[in-house]
Design a protein around this motif. Structure first.
Motif: not given
Ligand code: URA
Length: 189
Positions: A56-60, A66-69, A120-123, A153-157
């Motif tokens: 829910v922060g900036r990353g959220g 990203m999801l909306e794309v 997976c979001l991030g390593r 896996a995607l890079f973490h936001p």
């Protein structure tokens, strides 16, 4: 395996590791419980701990964009959870012992949802769920199959916010995710 009510009840009162002492809220997870796609982050940050909701922060906000794309949203068609449900102090990586204590909840969530795809979001999530030597810079966007579930896996936001050069690659990864959903999911789109 516990049903949703029992699982959530148990998780919200969990005392299995020391993170219970410093948390404000357990961040159980959110989204439709019949989602075909699950996203899994690392662990709650400050805002998530205060609100009891994941990302829910900036990353959220970036994650939602990203999801909306690719026409995904946490309200409509993806479930979002974390490797650990309570905030590690100062946002450090969750310890292996904390992940060990918590992973049963995630496994139970996955067993109840029975997703076709896990992202997976991030390593941290990728190393735990895909393979221990997962290299996020090299292997993001690649598909792995485990127990009949397609995983990537995607890079973490937060990592994308730190280094915007990851945006174009992430866009490609999202397109690959969209193509896989179109190929194997029945009711996501
Ligand atoms: N980072 C994560 O990995 N998960 C959250 O819920 C928030 C930030």
């Amino acid at each position: 395996m516990l049903d949703w009510n029992k699982l959530e009840q148990e998780c919200l009162s969990c005392q299995k590791c020391a993170l219970a002492q410093t948390r404000h809220n357990v961040v159980f997870g959110t989204g439709p419980r019949d989602a075909e796609v699950i996203l899994i982050g690392e662990g709650p940050g400050e805002n998530e701990d205060l609100q009891g909701l994941p990302f829910v922060g900036r990353g959220g906000k970036l994650l939602d964009d990203m999801l909306e794309v690719i026409d995904l949203s946490r309200e409509k068609n993806v479930y979002i959870a974390n490797m650990v449900k309570c905030r590690p102090p100062h946002n450090r990586d969750p310890l292996n012992t904390e992940q060990d204590a918590c992973i049963g909840y995630l496994r139970n969530q996955v067993a109840l949802i029975r997703p076709k795809i896990i992202v997976c979001l991030g390593r941290i999530a990728a190393m735990r769920l895909i393979k221990p030597d997962f290299k996020i810079t090299k292997e993001h966007g690649q598909w792995f199959e485990k127990s009949g579930i397609q995983m990537m896996a995607l890079f973490h936001p937060a990592a994308i916010l730190r280094d915007p050069r990851r945006r174009p690659e992430t866009f490609e990864d999202l397109k690959r995710l969209q193509a896989k959903i179109q190929e194997i999911c029945d009711h996501t789109y």
